[in-house]
Design a protein around this motif. Structure first.
Motif, mmCIF file in Angstrom:
data_model
loop_
_atom_site.group_PDB
_atom_site.id
_atom_site.type_symbol
_atom_site.label_atom_id
_atom_site.label_comp_id
_atom_site.label_asym_id
_atom_site.label_seq_id
_atom_site.Cartn_x
_atom_site.Cartn_y
_atom_site.Cartn_z
ATOM 1 N N SER A 83 0.835 -1.191 0.000
ATOM 2 C CA SER A 83 0.000 0.000 0.000
ATOM 3 C C SER A 83 0.872 1.245 0.000
ATOM 4 N N GLN A 84 0.548 2.195 -0.879
ATOM 5 C CA GLN A 84 1.292 3.444 -0.939
ATOM 6 C C GLN A 84 0.338 4.623 -0.750
ATOM 7 N N SER A 85 0.847 5.635 -0.078
ATOM 8 C CA SER A 85 0.037 6.842 0.109
ATOM 9 C C SER A 85 0.934 8.073 0.098
ATOM 10 N N SER B 106 -1.906 8.576 -3.106
ATOM 11 C CA SER B 106 -1.881 8.074 -4.472
ATOM 12 C C SER B 106 -1.470 9.181 -5.452
ATOM 13 N N LEU C 57 6.545 10.458 1.071
ATOM 14 C CA LEU C 57 5.748 9.389 0.478
ATOM 15 C C LEU C 57 5.864 8.158 1.373
ATOM 16 N N ARG C 58 4.759 7.428 1.492
ATOM 17 C CA ARG C 58 4.722 6.317 2.434
ATOM 18 C C ARG C 58 4.484 4.999 1.717
ATOM 19 N N CYS C 59 5.094 3.946 2.246
ATOM 20 C CA CYS C 59 4.912 2.605 1.699
ATOM 21 C C CYS C 59 4.716 1.613 2.835
ATOM 22 N N TRP D 49 12.390 1.150 -3.458
ATOM 23 C CA TRP D 49 11.757 2.337 -4.043
ATOM 24 C C TRP D 49 12.306 2.520 -5.456
ATOM 25 N N THR E 82 9.330 5.416 4.479
ATOM 26 C CA THR E 82 8.987 6.728 3.943
ATOM 27 C C THR E 82 10.117 7.222 3.054
ATOM 28 N N CYS F 116 6.828 1.614 -4.909
ATOM 29 C CA CYS F 116 7.427 0.838 -3.833
ATOM 30 C C CYS F 116 7.135 -0.636 -4.094
ATOM 31 N N GLY G 278 3.298 -1.730 -5.110
ATOM 32 C CA GLY G 278 2.143 -0.905 -4.847
ATOM 33 C C GLY G 278 1.722 -0.180 -6.114
ATOM 34 N N THR H 151 2.784 6.434 -6.077
ATOM 35 C CA THR H 151 2.382 7.809 -5.784
ATOM 36 C C THR H 151 2.779 8.665 -6.978
#
Lengths: 111, 115
Positions: free
Chosen positions: B5-7, B9, B21-23, B34, B76, B92, B107, B110
């Motif tokens: 999951s990445q956020s 998007s 950016l988060r993974c 990454w 991150t 990611c 994922g 983003t």
């Protein structure tokens, strides 16, 4: 730097036809993989072939590997519109190292 | 189980701002990667985490880029003082890295737009 280079860059075929994509790489490899990427999505693993294998099948997919020519091909038989995507080859020279991806082949299957 | 999951998007930012950016990798996957993908291009490796080992940062394009991962959990990616050239999709991937086979699970990415 990118090691895998896919050929052709883009391919357009009719539904039901076979699609063949090629990948060349530069250095020795441990494994070669093919991934698919639908527009706006992440990559999905399709198939892996080890350096000591020459051919592998999975459903409608057939992968060949020629280590003497440092090349691989991905054949998709009886293509469907849902096969429309970009296809990437990726190589690694050991189990725990990052994959090196090519630039991909954009496949369009026309219904 | 849940995938990678990445956020967020999508992220739109102004030139010069910092972004994070988060993974969230798949549970139990020891390796995390990454990548950056510019429009119509292949994947460019950025950084790689394997368990508690020191990360492989060899792909980071400049010192404006950094990433962290605590243990085998969330990672991150931080880009400081963003430039228009940083606009791309950041992907990611995680991998269980078993048996010398490095199959990666990605994922959705983003999409970063720097105005």
């Amino acid at each position: 730097s990118q090691q895998g280079e896919e050929d052709p860059q883009a391919l357009s075929i009719q539904e039901g036809e076979n699609a063949t994509m090629n990948c060349s790489y530069k250095t020795s490899i441990n494994n070669l993989q093919w991934y698919r990427q639908n527009s706006g999505r992440g990559l999905v693993h399709l198939i892996l072939i080890r350096s000591n294998e020459r051919e592998k099948h999975s459903g409608r997919l057939r992968v060949t590997l020629d280590t003497s020519k440092k090349s691989s091909s991905l054949l998709i038989t009886a293509s469907r519109a849902a096969d429309t995507a970009s296809y990437f080859c990726a190589t690694d020279d050991a189990g725990n190292t990052p994959l090196v991806f090519g630039k991909g082949t954009r496949l369009s299957v026309i219904a | 189980g849940a995938g990678v999951s990445q956020s967020p998007s999508n992220k739109v930012t102004e030139k010069g701002k910092d972004v994070e950016l988060r993974c969230d990798p798949i549970s139990g996957h020891t390796a995390l990667y990454w990548y950056r993908q510019r429009l119509g291009q292949g994947l460019e490796f950025l950084i790689y985490f394997q368990g508690n080992s020191a990360p492989d940062k060899s792909g980071l394009p400049s010192d404006r880029f950094s990433a962290e991962r605590t243990g085998e959990s969330v990672s991150t990616l931080t880009i400081q003082r963003t430039q228009q050239e940083d606009s791309a999709v950041y992907l990611c991937a995680s991998s269980p890295n078993r048996g010398g086979v490095n199959i990666q699970y990605f994922g959705a990415g983003t999409r970063l737009s720097v105005l």
